[in-house]
Design a protein around this motif. Structure first.
Motif, PDB file in Angstrom:
ATOM      1  N   ALA A 167       0.866  -1.183   0.000  1.00 43.26           N
ATOM      2  CA  ALA A 167       0.000   0.000   0.000  1.00 43.26           C
ATOM      3  C   ALA A 167       0.900   1.230   0.000  1.00 43.26           C
ATOM      4  CB  ALA A 167      -0.915   0.006   1.217  1.00 43.26           C
ATOM      5  N   SER A 168       0.308   2.374  -0.252  1.00 50.58           N
ATOM      6  CA  SER A 168       1.090   3.616  -0.196  1.00 50.58           C
ATOM      7  C   SER A 168       1.220   4.065   1.263  1.00 50.58           C
ATOM      8  CB  SER A 168       0.419   4.713  -1.017  1.00 50.58           C
ATOM      9  OG  SER A 168      -0.749   5.172  -0.349  1.00 50.58           O
ATOM     10  N   PRO A 169       2.312   4.749   1.612  1.00 49.00           N
ATOM     11  CA  PRO A 169       2.439   5.277   2.980  1.00 49.00           C
ATOM     12  C   PRO A 169       1.268   6.169   3.362  1.00 49.00           C
ATOM     13  CG  PRO A 169       4.535   5.405   1.834  1.00 49.00           C
ATOM     14  CD  PRO A 169       3.516   5.000   0.805  1.00 49.00           C
ATOM     15  N   GLY A 176      -4.583   3.267   8.825  1.00 47.56           N
ATOM     16  CA  GLY A 176      -3.973   2.334   9.754  1.00 47.56           C
ATOM     17  C   GLY A 176      -3.329   1.154   9.050  1.00 47.56           C
ATOM     18  N   ASN A 177      -2.428   0.513   9.750  1.00 49.87           N
ATOM     19  CA  ASN A 177      -1.696  -0.629   9.191  1.00 49.87           C
ATOM     20  C   ASN A 177      -2.283  -1.919   9.748  1.00 49.87           C
ATOM     21  OD1 ASN A 177       0.283  -2.231   8.002  1.00 49.87           O
ATOM     22  ND2 ASN A 177       1.878  -0.719   8.396  1.00 49.87           N
ATOM     23  N   PRO A 178      -2.775  -2.833   8.922  1.00 53.86           N
ATOM     24  CA  PRO A 178      -3.333  -4.081   9.453  1.00 53.86           C
ATOM     25  C   PRO A 178      -2.265  -4.876  10.207  1.00 53.86           C
ATOM     26  CG  PRO A 178      -3.024  -4.234   7.079  1.00 53.86           C
ATOM     27  CD  PRO A 178      -2.786  -2.803   7.454  1.00 53.86           C
ATOM     28  N   GLU A 179      -2.670  -5.458  11.321  1.00 49.60           N
ATOM     29  CA  GLU A 179      -1.728  -6.211  12.144  1.00 49.60           C
ATOM     30  C   GLU A 179      -1.834  -7.711  11.916  1.00 49.60           C
ATOM     31  OE1 GLU A 179      -2.306  -5.078  16.185  1.00 49.60           O
ATOM     32  OE2 GLU A 179      -1.713  -2.978  15.847  1.00 49.60           O
ATOM     33  N   LYS A 180      -2.965  -8.165  11.417  1.00 48.79           N
ATOM     34  CA  LYS A 180      -3.165  -9.591  11.125  1.00 48.79           C
ATOM     35  C   LYS A 180      -4.013  -9.705   9.855  1.00 48.79           C
ATOM     36  CE  LYS A 180      -7.032  -9.915  14.436  1.00 48.79           C
ATOM     37  NZ  LYS A 180      -7.018  -8.487  14.815  1.00 48.79           N
ATOM     38  N   PRO A 181      -3.952 -10.863   9.145  1.00 49.61           N
ATOM     39  CA  PRO A 181      -4.669 -10.996   7.866  1.00 49.61           C
ATOM     40  C   PRO A 181      -6.151 -10.665   7.951  1.00 49.61           C
ATOM     41  CG  PRO A 181      -3.151 -12.814   8.159  1.00 49.61           C
ATOM     42  CD  PRO A 181      -3.143 -12.051   9.458  1.00 49.61           C
ATOM     43  N   ILE A 236      -5.167  -1.394  -0.316  1.00 47.41           N
ATOM     44  CA  ILE A 236      -4.128  -2.412  -0.184  1.00 47.41           C
ATOM     45  C   ILE A 236      -4.350  -3.454  -1.270  1.00 47.41           C
ATOM     46  CG2 ILE A 236      -3.205  -4.242   1.308  1.00 47.41           C
ATOM     47  CD1 ILE A 236      -4.148  -2.601   3.719  1.00 47.41           C
ATOM     48  N   GLY A 237      -3.268  -3.963  -1.843  1.00 47.73           N
ATOM     49  CA  GLY A 237      -3.417  -4.987  -2.877  1.00 47.73           C
ATOM     50  C   GLY A 237      -2.167  -5.822  -3.027  1.00 47.73           C
ATOM     51  N   GLY A 238      -2.306  -6.941  -3.704  1.00 53.07           N
ATOM     52  CA  GLY A 238      -1.179  -7.813  -3.996  1.00 53.07           C
ATOM     53  C   GLY A 238      -0.476  -7.354  -5.262  1.00 53.07           C
ATOM     54  N   ALA A 239       0.837  -7.569  -5.302  1.00 54.18           N
ATOM     55  CA  ALA A 239       1.612  -7.156  -6.474  1.00 54.18           C
ATOM     56  C   ALA A 239       2.793  -8.087  -6.662  1.00 54.18           C
ATOM     57  CB  ALA A 239       2.097  -5.717  -6.316  1.00 54.18           C
ATOM     58  N   LEU A 257       1.749  -6.428   6.143  1.00 50.25           N
ATOM     59  CA  LEU A 257       1.784  -7.790   6.689  1.00 50.25           C
ATOM     60  C   LEU A 257       3.016  -8.543   6.172  1.00 50.25           C
ATOM     61  CD1 LEU A 257      -2.002  -8.754   6.341  1.00 50.25           C
ATOM     62  CD2 LEU A 257      -0.797  -8.193   8.456  1.00 50.25           C
ATOM     63  N   PRO A 258       4.219  -8.116   6.547  1.00 50.77           N
ATOM     64  CA  PRO A 258       5.443  -8.697   5.987  1.00 50.77           C
ATOM     65  C   PRO A 258       5.646 -10.177   6.283  1.00 50.77           C
ATOM     66  CG  PRO A 258       5.943  -7.228   7.829  1.00 50.77           C
ATOM     67  CD  PRO A 258       4.500  -7.017   7.501  1.00 50.77           C
ATOM     68  N   ASP A 259       4.928 -10.729   7.273  1.00 50.97           N
ATOM     69  CA  ASP A 259       5.055 -12.157   7.566  1.00 50.97           C
ATOM     70  C   ASP A 259       4.181 -13.010   6.657  1.00 50.97           C
ATOM     71  OD1 ASP A 259       6.865 -11.698   9.594  1.00 50.97           O
ATOM     72  OD2 ASP A 259       5.316 -11.561  11.154  1.00 50.97           O
ATOM     73  N   TYR A 260       3.410 -12.363   5.783  1.00 52.81           N
ATOM     74  CA  TYR A 260       2.495 -13.083   4.901  1.00 52.81           C
ATOM     75  C   TYR A 260       2.753 -12.692   3.443  1.00 52.81           C
ATOM     76  CZ  TYR A 260      -0.112 -14.318   9.101  1.00 52.81           C
ATOM     77  OH  TYR A 260      -0.468 -14.812  10.312  1.00 52.81           O
ATOM     78  N   SER A 261       2.569 -13.658   2.561  1.00 52.16           N
ATOM     79  CA  SER A 261       2.702 -13.401   1.125  1.00 52.16           C
ATOM     80  C   SER A 261       1.850 -14.407   0.373  1.00 52.16           C
ATOM     81  CB  SER A 261       4.162 -13.510   0.677  1.00 52.16           C
ATOM     82  OG  SER A 261       4.636 -14.831   0.866  1.00 52.16           O
ATOM     83  N   TYR A 262       1.682 -14.176  -0.893  1.00 52.00           N
ATOM     84  CA  TYR A 262       1.067 -15.170  -1.763  1.00 52.00           C
ATOM     85  C   TYR A 262       2.088 -16.284  -2.021  1.00 52.00           C
ATOM     86  CZ  TYR A 262      -2.423 -11.576  -2.899  1.00 52.00           C
ATOM     87  OH  TYR A 262      -3.404 -10.624  -2.836  1.00 52.00           O
ATOM     88  N   ALA A 263       1.622 -17.420  -2.514  1.00 50.66           N
ATOM     89  CA  ALA A 263       2.555 -18.480  -2.889  1.00 50.66           C
ATOM     90  C   ALA A 263       3.466 -17.962  -4.001  1.00 50.66           C
ATOM     91  CB  ALA A 263       1.792 -19.717  -3.364  1.00 50.66           C
TER      92      ALA A 263
END
Length: 308
Positions: A167-169, A176-181, A236-239, A257-263
């Motif tokens: 997402a953009s700053p 707000g910044n999501p803390e969990k999925p 927010i989106g996937g890229a 959510l740096p601990d999570y990513s797509y496959a």
């Protein structure tokens, strides 16, 4: 009747499904193609096609002849190519197919560089997010992302890359910044219009896979449009990392959510046959494999080709 020419025409009619498509490819009139097929049928004393108003379908005899004729034409190409090894330079036509976003940003400069190296080649690059039918559309090499369906093609895995949430700053400051999925459902989501998951995204985290519902408010069928929407603070989106690495470096986008990513997504190069690979195809694949090492966000892989 020129049997070799008629055989070439027959094979392309069988692959394209219509006389008119083959006529356009060979620069002939439809009646001329029809006459070649009719002459070949008289010579073989067998009917090669079931004819309808819209399309042609091979008869049992036509299917048998097609398999043999295709092998013969490949053998002729192989003989000519082997002789061509003795002469300098690559010649002829090379038709390539790849996905739009990656194609515009990274594949097109690789292809342009290859054209500079081999100016006697005529290269056609088709960018399209669908999977092309290599045989029917006369594609020499296709670049495909993700898992490959079973087919009679040959594939070679060249690289893999990450897909992450960003997402953009400015958006994160405002919302707000999501803390969990699960927090993503409270945010505006940006995604591809044709996403098979729809209003849910599959992520992989510390505890394994998780599918998270989202609320999509901006959709598009083009990666660059989506990236612009992300930079503009629409959500927010996937890229794909290779498409946004420079935006991450410049701070226009940040990871969420740096601990999570797509496959991870694999990049394959796909072509029609491994038995005979034209020199121009082999040269381009080698050039592509080497050039991908320069693309930020890619991890290149050296794996032998396999049938798919």
């Amino acid at each position: 009747m020129d049997r070799f020419a008629a055989m070439k025409t027959f094979v392309r009619v069988a692959e394209l499904g219509t006389l008119s498509a083959a006529a356009r490819e060979f620069g002939l009139t439809q009646p001329a193609v029809s006459q070649q097929i009719a002459a070949l049928e008289r010579h073989l004393d067998t009917r090669l096609f079931h004819r309808s108003t819209r399309q042609l379908a091979l008869t049992e005899g036509g299917e048998t002849y097609y398999q043999h004729a295709r092998q013969i034409l490949q053998a002729v190409d192989e003989a000519e190519e082997s002789t061509g090894e003795l002469s300098a330079g690559l010649r002829g036509n090379l038709r390539l197919h790849g996905p739009v976003g990656f194609g515009q940003m990274h594949l097109s400069p690789i292809v342009i560089e290859f054209q500079h190296l081999h100016p006697e080649l005529t290269i056609e690059l088709v960018l399209d997010d669908r999977f092309a039918d290599l045989i029917a559309e006369g594609v020499d090499v296709a670049i495909r992302f993700g898992d490959l369906k079973s087919s009679d093609l040959v594939a070679r895995k060249l690289a893999t890359f990450e897909r992450i949430l960003v997402a953009s700053p400015n958006y994160l400051v405002a919302h707000g910044n999501p803390e969990k999925p699960q927090d993503l459902l409270q945010h505006r989501h940006i995604r591809f219009a044709w996403s098979p998951q729809g209003e849910a995204i599959p992520l992989v985290g510390p505890d394994g896979p998780v599918t998270v519902p989202v609320r999509s408010t901006f959709l598009a069928n083009n990666a660059f449009v989506l990236n612009e929407a992300l930079c503009a603070g629409l959500g927010i989106g996937g890229a794909q990392v290779p498409l946004i690495q420079s935006l991450l470096d410049e701070g226009k986008l940040v990871r969420v959510l740096p601990d999570y990513s797509y496959a991870p997504m694999d990049i394959h190069v796909v072509y029609a046959t491994a038995r005979f690979m034209p020199r121009k195809v082999r040269a381009f694949i080698d050039h592509l494999a080497s050039s991908l090492k320069r693309v930020p966000g890619l991890r290149t892989i050296r794996i032998p080709e396999k049938n798919v």
